[in-house]
Structure formats: C-alpha cells, structure tokens
Scaffold this active site. Structure first.
Site, PDB file in Angstrom:
ATOM      1  N   HIS A 348      -2.167   2.525 -10.829  1.00  0.00           N
ATOM      2  CA  HIS A 348      -2.408   3.201  -9.552  1.00  0.00           C
ATOM      3  C   HIS A 348      -1.399   2.487  -8.510  1.00  0.00           C
ATOM      4  O   HIS A 348      -1.456   2.848  -7.519  1.00  0.00           O
ATOM      5  CB  HIS A 348      -3.857   3.391  -9.126  1.00  0.00           C
ATOM      6  CG  HIS A 348      -4.357   4.376  -9.657  1.00  0.00           C
ATOM      7  ND1 HIS A 348      -4.357   5.730  -9.206  1.00  0.00           N
ATOM      8  CD2 HIS A 348      -5.399   4.421 -10.597  1.00  0.00           C
ATOM      9  CE1 HIS A 348      -5.318   6.596 -10.177  1.00  0.00           C
ATOM     10  NE2 HIS A 348      -5.877   5.876 -10.729  1.00  0.00           N
ATOM     11  N   LYS A 539      -5.867   7.638   6.194  1.00  0.00           N
ATOM     12  CA  LYS A 539      -5.807   6.877   4.947  1.00  0.00           C
ATOM     13  C   LYS A 539      -6.231   5.535   5.044  1.00  0.00           C
ATOM     14  O   LYS A 539      -6.164   5.006   6.352  1.00  0.00           O
ATOM     15  CB  LYS A 539      -4.374   7.049   4.059  1.00  0.00           C
ATOM     16  CG  LYS A 539      -3.283   6.577   5.030  1.00  0.00           C
ATOM     17  CD  LYS A 539      -2.022   6.876   4.518  1.00  0.00           C
ATOM     18  CE  LYS A 539      -1.429   8.250   4.382  1.00  0.00           C
ATOM     19  NZ  LYS A 539      -1.531   8.957   3.232  1.00  0.00           N
ATOM     20  N   ARG A 540      -6.317   4.787   3.957  1.00  0.00           N
ATOM     21  CA  ARG A 540      -6.802   3.514   3.967  1.00  0.00           C
ATOM     22  C   ARG A 540      -5.835   2.726   4.827  1.00  0.00           C
ATOM     23  O   ARG A 540      -4.650   2.937   4.954  1.00  0.00           O
ATOM     24  CB  ARG A 540      -6.754   2.844   2.627  1.00  0.00           C
ATOM     25  CG  ARG A 540      -6.972   1.504   2.472  1.00  0.00           C
ATOM     26  CD  ARG A 540      -7.591   1.019   1.031  1.00  0.00           C
ATOM     27  NE  ARG A 540      -6.386   1.588   0.075  1.00  0.00           N
ATOM     28  CZ  ARG A 540      -5.364   0.520  -0.242  1.00  0.00           C
ATOM     29  NH1 ARG A 540      -5.332  -0.515   0.164  1.00  0.00           N
ATOM     30  NH2 ARG A 540      -4.406   1.132  -1.002  1.00  0.00           N
ATOM     31  N   LYS A 545       1.260   1.415   4.053  1.00  0.00           N
ATOM     32  CA  LYS A 545       1.091   2.753   4.612  1.00  0.00           C
ATOM     33  C   LYS A 545       1.543   3.103   5.879  1.00  0.00           C
ATOM     34  O   LYS A 545       1.786   4.202   6.317  1.00  0.00           O
ATOM     35  CB  LYS A 545      -0.374   3.087   4.332  1.00  0.00           C
ATOM     36  CG  LYS A 545      -0.910   3.102   2.753  1.00  0.00           C
ATOM     37  CD  LYS A 545      -2.295   3.668   2.805  1.00  0.00           C
ATOM     38  CE  LYS A 545      -2.969   3.461   1.370  1.00  0.00           C
ATOM     39  NZ  LYS A 545      -2.319   4.523   0.255  1.00  0.00           N
ATOM     40  N   THR A 647      -2.731  11.547  -2.467  1.00  0.00           N
ATOM     41  CA  THR A 647      -3.223  12.725  -2.681  1.00  0.00           C
ATOM     42  C   THR A 647      -3.576  13.606  -1.630  1.00  0.00           C
ATOM     43  O   THR A 647      -3.831  14.842  -1.449  1.00  0.00           O
ATOM     44  CB  THR A 647      -4.693  12.694  -3.636  1.00  0.00           C
ATOM     45  OG1 THR A 647      -5.748  11.912  -3.008  1.00  0.00           O
ATOM     46  CG2 THR A 647      -4.534  12.578  -5.046  1.00  0.00           C
ATOM     47  N   LYS A 651      -3.528  17.598  -0.141  1.00  0.00           N
ATOM     48  CA  LYS A 651      -4.544  18.341   0.409  1.00  0.00           C
ATOM     49  C   LYS A 651      -4.341  18.952   1.740  1.00  0.00           C
ATOM     50  O   LYS A 651      -4.381  20.153   2.242  1.00  0.00           O
ATOM     51  CB  LYS A 651      -5.937  17.504   0.621  1.00  0.00           C
ATOM     52  CG  LYS A 651      -6.448  16.695  -0.522  1.00  0.00           C
ATOM     53  CD  LYS A 651      -7.287  15.623  -0.234  1.00  0.00           C
ATOM     54  CE  LYS A 651      -7.621  14.937  -1.389  1.00  0.00           C
ATOM     55  NZ  LYS A 651      -8.434  13.481  -1.333  1.00  0.00           N
TER      56      LYS A 651
END
Length: 804
Positions: A348, A539-540, A545, A647, A651
C-alpha cells in the site's frame, strides 16, 4: 418486524416500550435485523462446508466498517419495513441511526478498503473470513482545542456492540519470549521446540458481513486479548491491589488501541505484540478449520488463500513455517512451497517509513523461534540469488531480509515479498513504481510475482446509502440494473446535457450541502452557504498528502480577495478533516495552521461572503458519509509518486465531485476514465519529482520566481496567523523554503492556477454539471466488486465470480 423489535426490546434489552430510551430501541432494532442476517449466515456457512470450496482469509490490522445498522438494512432490503415498524412504535429510524457509534477499528484508507473488500467478497459469494483485532478504543477520538489536535480514547464499546457474537470457546494461546530447545532426532533431522515465557489468550468475536441483497454472509472475526490469570490472588491478599493486576493490564494492552505510539521501546514492542497476537490466533484458527474439513495440510494451497493487507500481518509467513516444520513435521522445502502458494501480499505504500522493519534484538527476545526461521529463509533466499550469478555486495544487501545499515532490522516488506506467490500494487501507477523502485531487485530474481489490482469502493455504502437522492436519479435514468451492476452507470452520461436531469442533480447536491452546512454550524458554530463551492480535502494528515499546499493557497486567495473585494470571486467553503498520528509533530502543526487560518478568515467581514475555512474534528466513516455527497471539488493533491491509490478520490467522483489533483495513484486512472476536460490536473509528474529531488530540495530559486508564494510564506512565517506566537509555524515555512521533499513550493503556482481554472468552470454552470455527470457515469470501473473479482481469479485461484 414490529413484533420482532418489541420482543427484542422486552426479552433481550429488558424494557417495556413505555419507558424505553432511544438507545434501547436502537439495540432492539439491531438485534431484530441481526436475526434476519444470521439466518443467511448459517445457510452460507453450511453451503461452504458442504461444497468444500476454497476459502479466502483477509488479514488486516484495520477494518473501518463504520455504523452498521443502515448498512445492514440496505443490504437486506429491510429499510422500509423497519422504518414503517418503528413509525408505528413512535420511533424515528433517522434519529435511531445516530445512536450507533462508529466502530473504532481503523484509521483511513487501509481499513476502509478492507471493509469494502469484505462486503464485496460477500456480494460475489466468495467464502471468506476477515481477521483483525477488536480494539477497545481504536485509534483515538480527535478533539480540537484552541486549534490543536488532542487525543482521547474512542469509547465505542461503552454500551456494548449488538452486532457481534462473543465466542469464548474459540480461545487460542499466543506465546511471547522464552527459549528455543533444539533436539537432534537423527543425523538428518533436528527438531525445535519453542517454550514461550508468557502467553495471552485470544478470544474471538464474530460479526456477520452480509453482501448485497444478503444472498451470502461472511464472517469478520476479531481477536480480544485476555490474560490467562485475571489477577495474582496472593499479591491482592497481601494488599498490593494494583500490583495484582499488573500482568493482566500489560497483556490485555495488546487489544486496547490501534497503532500505539512507537516512539518508545515499550510502544514499539506493543506494536509487534499486536501483530503477532492476531496473526498467531488467526493462523491457529485457519489450520484448525482446514484440518476439521479437509484433513491433510498438504491440501492447504488448494483450500486456503491468505491475503496480507500491507506488511502488518507479514509475520504470518514465519508463523506458518513454524507450524508446518515444528508442529506438523514437514520438511523445509515442502513447507516453503506450501507457504508461498498460500500467501499473497498487498503493498500500500512506497514510503520507506511505512514499510515496517523490526529491530533484530526485539525480534530475538519476543519471537525467538520466528527469528531463527527468518534467518533460514534469508540464507536460502540469498543462496538462490547467488546461484543466479549475483555477487554484488550492495545488491545482496538490498535483497536481504536483514537491513544492516542503521542497526540490524528485519525488513517485513522483503519477507512478505519472498513468502508470497503474488504481490500486488493498488493502482496502475503504484504497481509500476513497485516494480521499478521499491522492489526492483526482488522483481529481477522473482519475476512475474508483481501484479496490479486497482482499488475499488463498494457503491452500496458510498452511493446507495450515502446519497439516496442521487441513487434514485440514477435508477430513473439508467434503470434498476444500476443497483446491481456498476457498469450500468455509463448510461448516465447520455443525460449530461439534459436540463431536467441537471436540475435534479443540482437540487440533490444542494440539499446535501444544506445538511452539511447544518452539521458545520452545530459542531463549529460557523455558518456557511450551501450555494458556495464546497472544496473538500478529507484524509489522514500527512506531509505527502499536502494539506499544507491547500492551506497556503487559501492564504493567497484570502489576500487576493482582500485586495480586490469587488472582484468576480467564486464563493468557497474550504473543508478539511483528518487525524494526525499522535507523535507526528509536523502533521499536528499543519492542523493548527489550518485552524489558525480559519479563525482569521472566518472573522474577516471583507471576505465573509466569499471564503470560509472549516476543520471538522474526529473524521470517521459517518462524517465521510455526510461530506462526500455534498462535495463539489475533491482535493487529491499528493506529491506525485507517493500516493499508492486513494479511495476517497473514487467516492467523491462517484458522487459527482470534480477532482483537482496530481498525476498520482488512482488519479491517473480516474483521468483516463472521465477525460482530460472533466478533471483538473496540475503539478510535477513522478519523473519530474524525482528529477527535482536529485537537483536538490532547497526551493529558494522557485520561491524567488513566485512573488505570490513568497508573500504567503512571509505572512505565515512572520506570525500573521499566530499573533500570540509569531514563530509558531517557522518549522513549516522553513521546510517549504529549504527542505521541500514534498514539492509544496514546486507545485504551488500550478496549483493556484488550477484553482482559478476551477473558478472559471464553476461560473459556467452547464459545463460544471456536465463534468459532474460524466464523473459519476464513468466510475463503474472503480467498484470493489471488480477489484475482488480480479483478486479471485488472478491471485486466489478461484473460479470467476458472477458479477452483477
């Protein structure tokens, strides 16, 4: 159904309807619905036993399953019967669903993917078990105090969990420490006997997982740690009441929290204990079941497929070897062939720090026999490499399971690779990078093992349940087939220019935005307009990110609006949510900056109508279900080459949000499906990021060429957003200026320009909603049903499941 609910209320909850609380009604309703699922659960289990077919075992440290009541009602088709039954009893189902806490069994994408995969395996009628840990408190409950993240226990089990079945008879002993006794049976045969110093009991808790229309139900089995002895009675009777419980507290800490901080030696050891605990219990359970129904362990590859979800369960490879060699008297070669045929591994991440490694002294002390087996696996592996002509010391060092460079450590990623017959990445770009970078040398000597399996999401949760209004519109446009076959979504594209459909889509989105605006007002006391563009990054919190890039663009936009408040600005609401790891200082500082910027922006009357910033605390599945259908713009802006898949991007696009993002992870495939005109791509590519890093990550030259970025960094660094502590964000600013590994400065101007392109598209209403419809219509590929069907045939050796 009404009678069943009342019966559960009386005989399981022990309450009369006249005095029952909302929680009492929730438990009674859950138990009544659970009964319907159990009927099919038993039937599915019997059918699997009778057919003696191959089973899939999904080992994951996280299962982010969220609330289950509405999910179960949807899967079983009982939503309206239960709603009517409750209405007759004077109870509102919509209020009742809010009583249920989110199961605190995961953190982010890894755990949510596991939950989607479990649902899809049941939908496709694949016989499967999920295995993990039943955390008492999960990760943590995030509270924002004065802009800072604070962590508190997530007490989701305070009132019990009505979905689960405790199985006290399913009790396995898991050992730690001790010694290994070596016995010479003959000149050719040596036996090893591990004598653990201490043991802990693993108790099973089972949750049924129904698939779509409840045609098949699988099992999620979670393990809870129990001390063999509840207390030391001698110490208790001597007055040492706390000491009498010390051993119990230490052992049962294993299943207390997800990802305990590994910043201390004790925390590091606890993480390893957690991983071996659930792996050992799961392997004992798998082998017991196999022996019971199939007999010989030689048949394991024919009847058992074990998927390792990341490196957390990789110790299972050494554990199965220990069982086969030490307990079942297999020879090494036969045991190794069985092990490789049984295991497969999902990678991952490309981040080195996320590929687990354990200090050799810790492994030798806590799992001494496993360390011996790992040494033997490594020796044979390196012998094989040498036999193929590789003698370069640097290459052999990179291929080794033992990293000798920074203190001796066991590389769990290398162990997972060598001990599996298939290794998969989770997007086309990621799988390519896994081959070319992360496991380049291993791929040379074990070619053909790496395959791609692009992630997917379950539409039942993220469309049908989260957005029933849009689901109804899709059924009206595409027919009822869309409820069973995600490929039918493509028919929705025909309506991209239909004014009536566009108006309905816009109305559905606005209603969801109004609901989210209400939630924001209740939780944060901030008023936002549902007519503004809702720009979402959920998100985290992590530097790669790049929430920081988003925040710096907000500062630039804020300054531009203040300089020209009468300009043709698009009203925006910038929405953040996500947790930072408790020991991740930079990530927590980014949360603080987001909240400090929000406080200043939201109070400024000059921009109040045009720009709002909100950070919603304690991000979880239920909050995602509220945000995603209300999002207009999906922020997927990670540094290129660092996001494996994502993901959330799927969504959000499924619900019609347009993506602004880099060519990273599954963004690449989303772009291919929706088309260049319906996504906003910006920034450096993976190759350009690598090139810039080789050149250097001091960005003084880039910043000097960007007056806009220079001004933003000066403002943040000078304390404009932290007047009480001017140097608060000095570390963040310094990292962007001189240590910009994540390319925040390098991509800033391109990101700012892409956001202005978003503004232009938003102002062209017809173009925006055409793109929104095209995004929804082209998401069929990103179904977890498709992903699981590919795993089944390409990795697990199962017949092709029936889709739709």
């Amino acid at each position: 159904m009404r009678a069943a609910i009342v019966a559960k209320l009386m005989y399981a909850v022990g309450k009369n309807p006249e005095v029952a609380s909302q929680r009492d009604w929730f438990i009674a309703t859950t138990l009544a619905v659970r009964d319907r699922i159990v009927d099919q659960w038993m039937a599915s289990t019997r059918a699997t036993y009778e057919s003696k077919r191959k089973r899939v075992y999904y080992l994951s440290l996280e299962f982010l399953i969220g609330r289950l009541l509405v999910d179960a009602l949807m899967e079983t088709g009982l939503t309206e019967p239960v709603r009517q039954a409750l209405d007759d009893l004077g109870v509102d189902l919509d209020q009742l669903r809010k009583i249920e806490p989110d199961a605190a069994l995961g953190n982010g994408g890894l755990g949510r993917l596991a939950a989607c995969f479990m649902e899809s395996m049941a939908t496709l009628q694949i016989a499967a078990h999920g295995y993990g840990i039943r955390y008492d408190h999960g990760l943590f409950r995030q509270v924002i105090k004065d802009g800072w993240q604070r962590e508190y226990p997530e007490n989701w089990l305070t009132f019990g969990n009505p979905w689960e079945f405790e199985r006290p008879e399913v009790d396995y002993s898991v050992g730690f420490g001790g010694t290994v006794e070596t016995v010479e049976v003959s000149e050719e045969i040596t036996r090893h006997y591990w004598r653990p110093e201490e043991t802990v009991d693993a108790i099973a808790f089972d949750t049924p997982v129904p698939g779509w229309r409840a045609r098949h139900v699988n099992t999620l089995r979670l393990w809870s740690a129990r001390a063999p002895d509840a207390l030391r009675l001698d110490a208790f009777n001597q007055g040492d009441h706390v000491g009498a419980l010390a051993a119990r507290v230490r052992l049962e800490a294993i299943s207390k929290v997800l990802y305990p901080s590994d910043a201390t030696p004790a925390g590091l050891e606890l993480r390893l204990r957690q991983e071996y605990f659930f792996v050992s219990a799961s392997m004992q359970d798998i082998i017991r079941r196999h022996k019971q129904h199939h007999g010989e362990l030689e048949l394991l590859p024919e009847k058992v497929a074990i998927q390792l979800n990341d490196t957390h369960p990789a110790i299972a490879i050494a554990e199965l070897m220990r069982v086969l060699i030490d307990l079942e008297d297999f020879g090494w070669d036969e045991a190794w062939e069985i092990t490789k045929a049984v295991f497969s591994y999902t990678n991952h991440t490309l981040l080195p720090e996320a590929l687990e490694s354990w200090p050799v002294p810790l492994m030798e002390r806590l799992l001494p026999r496993h360390m011996q087996i790992i040494y033997m696996i490594n020796a044979r592996h390196l012998d094989l490499v040498r036999s193929k002509g590789e003698h370069d010391g640097g290459v052999l060092s990179e291929l080794s399971l033992i990293d000798e460079s920074h203190g001796r450590r066991v590389r769990m990623g290398n162990l997972a690779f060598i001990g599996s017959h298939k290794i998969n990445g989770v997007s086309a770009l990621h799988s390519d990078l896994v081959q070319r970078t992360l496991f380049y040398q291993l791929n040379r000597f074990y070619p053909g093992r790496i395959v791609n399996k692009t992630n997917g999401i379950t539409f039942r949760r993220w469309l049908f349940e989260a957005n029933p209004g849009l689901t109804e519109l899709l059924v009206d446009c595409c027919g009822s087939r869309v409820m069973d076959d995600p490929a039918a979504l493509i028919d929705f594209e025909k309506y991209a220019g239909d004014a009536g459909v566009v108006d309905r889509f816009r109305a559905i989105r606005r209603a969801k935005k109004a609901e989210l605006a209400g939630l924001i007002r209740r939780r944060l006391d901030v008023s936002v307009s549902p007519d503004a563009l809702f720009d979402v990054q959920i998100k985290r919190i992590h530097e790669y990110k790049r929430q920081l890039l988003n925040i710096l663009e907000i500062v630039a936009l804020y300054d531009a609006i203040r300089a020209n408040p009468g300009g043709n600005w698009v009203p925006r609401v910038k929405i953040f949510a996500g947790k930072a790891a408790a020991s991740y200082h930079q990530a927590k500082l980014i949360i603080k900056l987001a909240n400090d910027v929000a406080r200043l922006v939201n109070r400024d009357p000059v921009v109040r109508r045009l720009l709002k910033v909100v950070f919603l605390p304690n991000y979880n599945v239920s909050l995602a279900e509220a945000i995603i259908p209300a999002a207009d713009l999906s922020e997927q802006i990670s540094t290129a080459g660092m996001e494996a898949s994502g993901t959330g991007n799927m969504k959000l696009a499924l619900n019609g949000a347009l993506t602004i993002g880099t060519l990273d992870g599954a963004n690449v495939e989303i772009k291919e499906h929706v088309g260049d005109d319906n996504i906003f791509i910006f920034g450096l590519t993976t190759e350009q990021v690598e090139e810039r890093r080789r050149k250097g990550i001091d960005m003084s030259d880039v910043i000097a060429a960007s007056p806009l970025l220079e001004e933003v960094l000066d403002a943040v660094g000078a304390g404009v957003y932290s007047p009480g502590e001017p140097g608060r964000f000095g570390d963040l600013v310094n990292s962007v200026r001189h240590h910009d590994y994540f390319m925040v400065a390098a991509d800033f101007d391109a990101y700012y320009a892409a956001q202005r392109a978003v503004d232009a598209r938003w102002q062209d209403t017809a173009a925006w909603w055409r793109s929104a419809i095209i995004n929804t219509a082209h998401m069929g590929f990103f179904s977890s049903d498709r992903a699981i069907a590919e795993y089944a045939t390409d990795i697990w050796g199962l017949p092709a499941p029936r889709m739709g």
